[in-house]
Motif scaffolding. Structure first.
Motif, PDB file in Angstrom:
ATOM      1  N   ARG A 198       0.837  -1.206   0.000  1.00 44.83           N
ATOM      2  CA  ARG A 198       0.000   0.000   0.000  1.00 44.83           C
ATOM      3  C   ARG A 198       0.874   1.260   0.000  1.00 44.83           C
ATOM      4  O   ARG A 198       0.611   2.212  -0.714  1.00 44.83           O
ATOM      5  CB  ARG A 198      -0.928   0.003   1.219  1.00 44.83           C
ATOM      6  CG  ARG A 198      -1.959   1.118   1.180  1.00 44.83           C
ATOM      7  CD  ARG A 198      -2.968   0.970   2.303  1.00 44.83           C
ATOM      8  NE  ARG A 198      -4.018   1.981   2.249  1.00 44.83           N
ATOM      9  CZ  ARG A 198      -5.116   1.893   1.523  1.00 44.83           C
ATOM     10  NH1 ARG A 198      -5.317   0.811   0.775  1.00 44.83           N
ATOM     11  NH2 ARG A 198      -6.016   2.852   1.528  1.00 44.83           N
ATOM     12  N   HIS A 199       1.900   1.258   0.842  1.00 48.02           N
ATOM     13  CA  HIS A 199       2.884   2.349   0.820  1.00 48.02           C
ATOM     14  C   HIS A 199       4.236   1.773   1.213  1.00 48.02           C
ATOM     15  O   HIS A 199       4.314   0.781   1.935  1.00 48.02           O
ATOM     16  CB  HIS A 199       2.480   3.498   1.760  1.00 48.02           C
ATOM     17  CG  HIS A 199       2.613   3.177   3.225  1.00 48.02           C
ATOM     18  ND1 HIS A 199       3.789   3.358   3.932  1.00 48.02           N
ATOM     19  CD2 HIS A 199       1.717   2.690   4.117  1.00 48.02           C
ATOM     20  CE1 HIS A 199       3.599   3.007   5.188  1.00 48.02           C
ATOM     21  NE2 HIS A 199       2.353   2.591   5.327  1.00 48.02           N
TER      22      HIS A 199
ATOM     23  N   SER B  24      10.002   3.115  -4.366  1.00 45.46           N
ATOM     24  CA  SER B  24       8.675   3.703  -4.572  1.00 45.46           C
ATOM     25  C   SER B  24       7.742   2.627  -5.102  1.00 45.46           C
ATOM     26  O   SER B  24       8.181   1.564  -5.567  1.00 45.46           O
ATOM     27  CB  SER B  24       8.755   4.860  -5.572  1.00 45.46           C
ATOM     28  OG  SER B  24       9.104   4.366  -6.861  1.00 45.46           O
ATOM     29  N   LEU B  25       6.449   2.898  -5.060  1.00 45.01           N
ATOM     30  CA  LEU B  25       5.491   1.944  -5.618  1.00 45.01           C
ATOM     31  C   LEU B  25       5.734   1.739  -7.103  1.00 45.01           C
ATOM     32  O   LEU B  25       5.643   0.616  -7.611  1.00 45.01           O
ATOM     33  CB  LEU B  25       4.062   2.432  -5.368  1.00 45.01           C
ATOM     34  CG  LEU B  25       3.616   2.534  -3.909  1.00 45.01           C
ATOM     35  CD1 LEU B  25       2.185   3.051  -3.828  1.00 45.01           C
ATOM     36  CD2 LEU B  25       3.738   1.188  -3.192  1.00 45.01           C
ATOM     37  N   GLU B  26       6.063   2.810  -7.802  1.00 44.68           N
ATOM     38  CA  GLU B  26       6.323   2.713  -9.242  1.00 44.68           C
ATOM     39  C   GLU B  26       7.532   1.827  -9.514  1.00 44.68           C
ATOM     40  O   GLU B  26       7.522   0.997 -10.437  1.00 44.68           O
ATOM     41  CB  GLU B  26       6.552   4.110  -9.826  1.00 44.68           C
ATOM     42  CG  GLU B  26       5.335   5.016  -9.822  1.00 44.68           C
ATOM     43  CD  GLU B  26       5.004   5.580  -8.444  1.00 44.68           C
ATOM     44  OE1 GLU B  26       3.857   6.023  -8.259  1.00 44.68           O
ATOM     45  OE2 GLU B  26       5.883   5.563  -7.550  1.00 44.68           O
TER      46      GLU B  26
ATOM     47  N   THR C 119      -0.375  -2.458  -5.923  1.00 47.76           N
ATOM     48  CA  THR C 119       0.184  -1.434  -5.045  1.00 47.76           C
ATOM     49  C   THR C 119      -0.839  -0.311  -4.848  1.00 47.76           C
ATOM     50  O   THR C 119      -1.837  -0.219  -5.567  1.00 47.76           O
ATOM     51  CB  THR C 119       1.488  -0.839  -5.610  1.00 47.76           C
ATOM     52  OG1 THR C 119       1.187  -0.122  -6.815  1.00 47.76           O
ATOM     53  CG2 THR C 119       2.502  -1.931  -5.898  1.00 47.76           C
ATOM     54  N   GLY C 120      -0.563   0.542  -3.864  1.00 44.33           N
ATOM     55  CA  GLY C 120      -1.445   1.669  -3.596  1.00 44.33           C
ATOM     56  C   GLY C 120      -2.731   1.258  -2.915  1.00 44.33           C
ATOM     57  O   GLY C 120      -2.784   0.281  -2.159  1.00 44.33           O
ATOM     58  N   ASP C 121      -3.803   1.990  -3.206  1.00 43.21           N
ATOM     59  CA  ASP C 121      -5.067   1.808  -2.493  1.00 43.21           C
ATOM     60  C   ASP C 121      -5.665   0.412  -2.631  1.00 43.21           C
ATOM     61  O   ASP C 121      -6.452  -0.015  -1.785  1.00 43.21           O
ATOM     62  CB  ASP C 121      -6.094   2.839  -2.992  1.00 43.21           C
ATOM     63  CG  ASP C 121      -5.722   4.262  -2.586  1.00 43.21           C
ATOM     64  OD1 ASP C 121      -4.864   4.413  -1.700  1.00 43.21           O
ATOM     65  OD2 ASP C 121      -6.295   5.201  -3.172  1.00 43.21           O
ATOM     66  N   ARG C 122      -5.311  -0.296  -3.697  1.00 43.42           N
ATOM     67  CA  ARG C 122      -5.864  -1.646  -3.865  1.00 43.42           C
ATOM     68  C   ARG C 122      -5.361  -2.600  -2.780  1.00 43.42           C
ATOM     69  O   ARG C 122      -6.012  -3.601  -2.472  1.00 43.42           O
ATOM     70  CB  ARG C 122      -5.490  -2.192  -5.241  1.00 43.42           C
ATOM     71  CG  ARG C 122      -6.170  -3.522  -5.543  1.00 43.42           C
ATOM     72  CD  ARG C 122      -5.903  -4.001  -6.945  1.00 43.42           C
ATOM     73  NE  ARG C 122      -6.702  -5.176  -7.254  1.00 43.42           N
ATOM     74  CZ  ARG C 122      -6.597  -5.870  -8.370  1.00 43.42           C
ATOM     75  NH1 ARG C 122      -5.722  -5.499  -9.302  1.00 43.42           N
ATOM     76  NH2 ARG C 122      -7.353  -6.926  -8.585  1.00 43.42           N
TER      77      ARG C 122
ATOM     78  N   LYS D 233      10.671   5.970   1.770  1.00 43.43           N
ATOM     79  CA  LYS D 233      10.453   6.515   0.425  1.00 43.43           C
ATOM     80  C   LYS D 233      11.756   6.900  -0.270  1.00 43.43           C
ATOM     81  O   LYS D 233      11.806   6.966  -1.511  1.00 43.43           O
ATOM     82  CB  LYS D 233       9.507   7.700   0.512  1.00 43.43           C
ATOM     83  CG  LYS D 233       8.103   7.296   0.950  1.00 43.43           C
ATOM     84  CD  LYS D 233       7.198   8.489   1.148  1.00 43.43           C
ATOM     85  CE  LYS D 233       5.775   8.039   1.492  1.00 43.43           C
ATOM     86  NZ  LYS D 233       5.709   7.177   2.691  1.00 43.43           N
TER      87      LYS D 233
END
Length: 274
Positions: A228-229, A237-239, A252-255, A233
């Motif tokens: 999620r995070h 990164s998520l990317e 990744t992220g909100d999912r 950082k």
């Protein structure tokens, strides 16, 4: 910190104050849990508390390493870091002899200041996780490293769950989690001193529910099943994770929620400051 050793070509020497063994020879050195078990030709079997003062000469590549057992105590725990007192974990004070003959502590200080360690049965793999091994093969881990922390958290690779499944996979998932090894390639992305809240649904660790923390990721033995995070950082990164790890693409992220992670094979979960 993790140091791999094998009991091949191993000997034990005792200081004058230690248990005398006269002409008895070491026949075998095993590891049970976090204790050494030394079996001698006169039939005696000595465990770690009996071996204080002993020097282990351990084969290491083409040479040998001398490690002295200075102290042994049961783990008193560390409530600030979710470590419960344990009768099953024995903390050893290890010294290693350098080329100049001087002895120095084998372990660097951990977050709690301890410079202790213990043996763990098994063989380290290239990605830092622990696999099964033949008798007499073990790792020496320090309490400040991911392997040592995960044993102290309660994920002991030599134990089994109530359903008979080995805890080794859970232990390896913990190593990934503590290191923030999201991709499961042995490359951690955390840094010393990062606060984390590790928990599971087996009753070993429970969430602290700190309002300053948010769900970070769910982990399997292969790495994160979703993120999620990221924890640090500045390190990734998520990317970057989606680009380097195909199995994290679209995860990744909100999912990435706790229910999603659990449904996709996560066995351990972590919360951290966002």
């Amino acid at each position: 910190m993790l140091k791999k050793h094998t009991a091949a070509a191993l000997s034990i020497a005792f200081a004058a104050a230690a248990t005398p063994l006269s002409a008895a020879e070491l026949e075998r050195l095993d590891v049970e849990g976090t204790q050494f078990k030394a079996r001698f030709s006169d039939g005696r079997v000595l465990s770690s508390p009996d071996l204080v003062g002993a020097t282990l000469t351990i084969a290491k590549g083409s040479g040998a390493l001398k490690i002295r057992i200075d102290t042994v105590e049961r783990d008193p725990g560390d409530s600030a870091r979710s470590v419960a007192p344990s009768e099953a974990v024995m903390l050893h004070g290890f010294s290693v002899q350098g080329p100049d003959g001087e002895w120095k502590n084998l372990c660097d200080p951990g977050p709690d200041g301890r410079r202790q360690g213990f043996p763990v049965p098994g063989r380290a793999k290239g990605d830092g996780t622990i696999g099964p091994a033949e008798p007499g093969v073990f790792e020496l881990t320090c309490t400040g490293g991911a392997q040592g922390k995960c044993v102290r958290f309660g994920y002991r690779p030599w134990e089994t769950r109530a359903d008979g499944a080995s805890l080794r996979d859970i232990y390896n998932a913990c190593i990934r989690l503590v290191r923030a090894d999201y991709s499961g390639d042995g490359k951690g992305t955390t840094r010393n001193g990062q606060p984390i809240d590790i928990y599971d649904f087996m009753g070993v660790q429970s969430p602290a529910n700190d309002p300053a923390h948010e769900f970070e990721a769910g982990f399997s033995p292969e790495g994160a099943v979703c993120v999620r995070h990221v924890r640090v950082k500045a390190n990734t990164s998520l990317e970057a994770l989606e680009a380097q790890s195909p199995r994290l693409r679209g995860r990744t992220g909100d999912r990435c929620t706790e229910p999603f992670a659990r449904a996709n094979g996560a066995v351990l979960f972590v919360r951290s400051p966002p």
